[in-house]
Design a protein around this motif. Structure first.
Motif, PDB file in Angstrom:
ATOM      1  N   ALA A   1     -27.188 117.700  27.676  1.00 48.28           N
ATOM      2  CA  ALA A   1     -26.702 117.461  26.226  1.00 48.28           C
ATOM      3  C   ALA A   1     -27.055 118.995  25.401  1.00 48.28           C
ATOM      4  O   ALA A   1     -27.929 118.965  25.217  1.00 48.28           O
ATOM      5  N   ARG A   2     -25.997 119.444  24.926  1.00 48.27           N
ATOM      6  CA  ARG A   2     -26.235 120.637  24.190  1.00 48.27           C
ATOM      7  C   ARG A   2     -26.358 120.692  22.815  1.00 48.27           C
ATOM      8  O   ARG A   2     -25.612 119.617  22.288  1.00 48.27           O
ATOM      9  N   ALA A   3     -26.970 121.432  22.248  1.00 46.95           N
ATOM     10  CA  ALA A   3     -27.198 121.545  20.581  1.00 46.95           C
ATOM     11  C   ALA A   3     -25.666 121.653  20.058  1.00 46.95           C
ATOM     12  O   ALA A   3     -24.797 122.494  20.611  1.00 46.95           O
ATOM     13  N   GLY A   4     -25.275 121.201  18.964  1.00 48.40           N
ATOM     14  CA  GLY A   4     -24.104 121.321  18.080  1.00 48.40           C
ATOM     15  C   GLY A   4     -23.124 120.387  18.793  1.00 48.40           C
ATOM     16  O   GLY A   4     -21.810 120.599  18.307  1.00 48.40           O
ATOM     17  N   ARG A   5     -23.279 119.614  19.802  1.00 50.13           N
ATOM     18  CA  ARG A   5     -22.402 118.890  20.424  1.00 50.13           C
ATOM     19  C   ARG A   5     -22.683 117.299  20.446  1.00 50.13           C
ATOM     20  O   ARG A   5     -24.075 116.955  20.384  1.00 50.13           O
ATOM     21  N   VAL A   6     -21.822 116.384  20.668  1.00 54.48           N
ATOM     22  CA  VAL A   6     -21.976 115.123  20.745  1.00 54.48           C
ATOM     23  C   VAL A   6     -21.736 114.691  22.216  1.00 54.48           C
ATOM     24  O   VAL A   6     -20.460 115.042  22.730  1.00 54.48           O
ATOM     25  N   THR A   7     -22.662 114.232  23.075  1.00 52.42           N
ATOM     26  CA  THR A   7     -22.514 114.030  24.476  1.00 52.42           C
ATOM     27  C   THR A   7     -22.423 112.472  24.587  1.00 52.42           C
ATOM     28  O   THR A   7     -23.320 111.643  24.294  1.00 52.42           O
ATOM     29  N   GLY A   8     -21.043 112.031  25.086  1.00 49.05           N
ATOM     30  CA  GLY A   8     -20.959 110.611  25.327  1.00 49.05           C
ATOM     31  C   GLY A   8     -21.383 110.458  26.692  1.00 49.05           C
ATOM     32  O   GLY A   8     -21.186 110.956  27.758  1.00 49.05           O
ATOM     33  N   PHE A   9     -22.224 109.326  26.986  1.00 51.41           N
ATOM     34  CA  PHE A   9     -22.805 108.786  28.300  1.00 51.41           C
ATOM     35  C   PHE A   9     -22.344 107.543  28.643  1.00 51.41           C
ATOM     36  O   PHE A   9     -22.663 106.470  28.118  1.00 51.41           O
ATOM     37  N   LEU A  10     -21.273 107.528  29.619  1.00 50.94           N
ATOM     38  CA  LEU A  10     -20.835 106.341  29.951  1.00 50.94           C
ATOM     39  C   LEU A  10     -20.984 105.741  31.338  1.00 50.94           C
ATOM     40  O   LEU A  10     -21.144 106.424  32.331  1.00 50.94           O
ATOM     41  N   GLY A  11     -20.716 104.427  31.613  1.00 47.14           N
ATOM     42  CA  GLY A  11     -21.009 103.767  32.895  1.00 47.14           C
ATOM     43  C   GLY A  11     -21.167 102.402  32.810  1.00 47.14           C
ATOM     44  O   GLY A  11     -21.197 101.825  31.960  1.00 47.14           O
ATOM     45  N   PRO A  12     -20.515 101.736  33.727  1.00 46.43           N
ATOM     46  CA  PRO A  12     -20.626 100.223  33.898  1.00 46.43           C
ATOM     47  C   PRO A  12     -22.157  99.637  33.690  1.00 46.43           C
ATOM     48  O   PRO A  12     -23.020 100.428  33.841  1.00 46.43           O
ATOM     49  N   ASN A  13     -22.409  98.423  33.182  1.00 56.13           N
ATOM     50  CA  ASN A  13     -23.481  97.959  33.367  1.00 56.13           C
ATOM     51  C   ASN A  13     -24.276  97.894  34.363  1.00 56.13           C
ATOM     52  O   ASN A  13     -23.633  97.907  35.561  1.00 56.13           O
ATOM     53  N   GLY A  14     -25.401  98.478  34.326  1.00 61.09           N
ATOM     54  CA  GLY A  14     -26.374  98.775  35.479  1.00 61.09           C
ATOM     55  C   GLY A  14     -25.994 100.059  36.442  1.00 61.09           C
ATOM     56  O   GLY A  14     -26.710 100.164  37.372  1.00 61.09           O
ATOM     57  N   ALA A  15     -25.415 100.964  35.765  1.00 61.03           N
ATOM     58  CA  ALA A  15     -25.186 102.132  36.363  1.00 61.03           C
ATOM     59  C   ALA A  15     -26.072 103.087  36.060  1.00 61.03           C
ATOM     60  O   ALA A  15     -26.370 104.047  37.028  1.00 61.03           O
ATOM     61  N   GLY A  16     -27.279 102.758  35.250  1.00 59.02           N
ATOM     62  CA  GLY A  16     -28.325 103.780  35.021  1.00 59.02           C
ATOM     63  C   GLY A  16     -28.343 104.480  33.862  1.00 59.02           C
ATOM     64  O   GLY A  16     -29.207 105.292  33.661  1.00 59.02           O
ATOM     65  N   LYS A  17     -27.498 104.000  33.060  1.00 54.73           N
ATOM     66  CA  LYS A  17     -27.418 104.855  31.824  1.00 54.73           C
ATOM     67  C   LYS A  17     -28.895 104.698  31.061  1.00 54.73           C
ATOM     68  O   LYS A  17     -29.377 105.599  30.427  1.00 54.73           O
ATOM     69  N   THR A  18     -29.069 103.274  30.791  1.00 50.58           N
ATOM     70  CA  THR A  18     -30.398 103.178  29.927  1.00 50.58           C
ATOM     71  C   THR A  18     -31.577 103.596  30.636  1.00 50.58           C
ATOM     72  O   THR A  18     -32.442 104.088  30.136  1.00 50.58           O
ATOM     73  N   THR A  19     -31.622 103.744  32.152  1.00 49.31           N
ATOM     74  CA  THR A  19     -32.624 104.066  32.892  1.00 49.31           C
ATOM     75  C   THR A  19     -32.931 105.778  32.412  1.00 49.31           C
ATOM     76  O   THR A  19     -33.949 106.095  32.225  1.00 49.31           O
ATOM     77  N   ALA A  20     -31.682 106.216  32.323  1.00 47.00           N
ATOM     78  CA  ALA A  20     -31.977 107.927  32.176  1.00 47.00           C
ATOM     79  C   ALA A  20     -32.261 107.878  30.902  1.00 47.00           C
ATOM     80  O   ALA A  20     -33.251 108.947  30.680  1.00 47.00           O
ATOM     81  N   MET A  21     -31.713 107.362  29.950  1.00 44.78           N
ATOM     82  CA  MET A  21     -32.227 107.540  28.411  1.00 44.78           C
ATOM     83  C   MET A  21     -33.758 107.207  28.392  1.00 44.78           C
ATOM     84  O   MET A  21     -34.617 108.108  27.608  1.00 44.78           O
ATOM     85  N   ARG A  22     -34.164 106.145  29.068  1.00 43.21           N
ATOM     86  CA  ARG A  22     -35.574 105.820  28.799  1.00 43.21           C
ATOM     87  C   ARG A  22     -36.595 106.960  29.375  1.00 43.21           C
ATOM     88  O   ARG A  22     -37.432 107.185  29.120  1.00 43.21           O
ATOM     89  N   VAL A  23     -36.074 107.649  30.658  1.00 45.59           N
ATOM     90  CA  VAL A  23     -36.827 108.696  31.258  1.00 45.59           C
ATOM     91  C   VAL A  23     -36.716 109.806  30.462  1.00 45.59           C
ATOM     92  O   VAL A  23     -37.990 110.371  30.013  1.00 45.59           O
ATOM     93  N   VAL A  24     -35.712 110.160  29.660  1.00 41.68           N
ATOM     94  CA  VAL A  24     -35.691 111.378  28.700  1.00 41.68           C
ATOM     95  C   VAL A  24     -36.585 111.078  27.457  1.00 41.68           C
ATOM     96  O   VAL A  24     -37.116 112.009  27.012  1.00 41.68           O
ATOM     97  N   ALA A  25     -36.577 109.706  27.197  1.00 41.29           N
ATOM     98  CA  ALA A  25     -37.595 109.507  26.152  1.00 41.29           C
ATOM     99  C   ALA A  25     -39.143 109.157  26.441  1.00 41.29           C
ATOM    100  O   ALA A  25     -39.884 108.682  25.564  1.00 41.29           O
TER     101      ALA A  25
END
Length: 299
Positions: free
Chosen positions: A24-48
């Protein structure tokens, strides 16, 4: 910038993230999409820094989140708007955050005004907040340290149309000032409007990534008919590539005029015929995630 490099997360025999890489690059909005249970929240929690990775790594501004000095001054997080102290007032939540991050307390008033919480609402206990008010408070908390990066998981939940429009402007302004935004949302129309880049995840793996324009440009022809099975057979007989879409109809690797002529020759009545580059984000998303999405899941 956020960099996720060959990230894997396992829970026993279950793999929530499987060799995931993206930026996810500076100066840009990056949309992170996927069905429920696809891994979005897990990935964001690892980032955080809230969930340890089994393999690979995630960095923010070139470093793991946990090693950032006073990370709240660099990264604003909203991963669960309900995870706020229910017994405190909205003002108390922000004031305590300002104290902990070393931010001037006068910023609290500025942020309450920015997110549209009135003085009366700021003095109300969080337990008495609507979901939309909690989201506004969570966004204010994420912005408290004047960060360079925002990581937001479903920030539009509970917002009314005016609130969603306000948030869209907020995120675009943040990115235009050089900030990095990683945004998960099930409101695909909003992602299409606000995101510069899109990452789609399914079954813990990246299934598509690129700029919004690239992913939505499409190719070929989208066609729906009174008998898609017969039409597909007629097109396949002409050695034309045909793919059923998750939303119904066919995606055909040929020009609309040719598809129309072949359908006429086959005696199949057409209900819809248009260029593939007119596909919206919802159609693209459903096609990409059809194998991993349950029927009732939107994102």
């Amino acid at each position: 910038m956020i960099t996720v490099d060959h990230l894997t997360k396992r829970y026993g025999s279950f793999t929530a993230l499987d060799d995931v890489s993206f930026e996810a690059r500076a100066g840009r909005v990056t949309g992170f999409l996927g069905p429920n249970g696809a891994g979005k929240t897990t990935a964001m929690r690892v980032v955080a820094g809230l969930t340890p990775a089994s393999a690979g790594r995630a960095t923010v501004l070139g470093r793991p989140y946990a090693t950032l000095p006073n990370p709240g001054r660099h990264v604003g997080l909203l991963l669960d708007a309900s995870a706020q102290h229910a017994g405190r007032t909205g003002r108390e939540v922000l004031t305590l955050g300002a104290i902990l991050t070393g931010v001037d307390r006068r910023r609290v008033d500025d942020l309450l005004d920015l997110v549209g919480l009135t003085e009366k609402e700021a003095g109300r206990r969080v337990r008495n907040y609507s979901l939309g008010m909690r989201q506004r408070l969570g966004i204010a908390h994420a912005l408290l340290g004047d960060p360079e990066v925002l990581v937001l998981d479903e920030p539009a939940n509970g917002l009314d149309p005016a609130g969603i429009r306000w948030m869209r402007g907020l995120l675009r302004g943040f990115a235009e000032r050089g900030g990095t935004v990683l945004l998960s949302s099930h409101l695909l129309g909003e992602i299409e409007r606000v995101a510069d880049d899109i990452i789609v995840i399914g079954h813990g793996r990246i299934v598509a990534s690129g700029t919004t324009g690239e992913l939505l440009s499409g190719s070929g022809t989208v066609v729906r008919s009174g008998d898609d099975t017969a039409l597909a057979a007629a097109l396949t007989a002409r050695s034309v590539a045909v793919t059923p879409t998750a939303t119904g109809g066919l995606l055909v690797e040929a020009e609309p005029a040719e598809v129309g002529r072949w359908a006429l020759a086959a005696g199949v009545a057409l209900l819809e015929l248009r260029s593939g580059d007119e596909r919206g984000l919802e159609e693209m998303f459903l096609d990409l995630t059809a194998a991993s999405a349950r029927e009732e899941v939107a994102a």
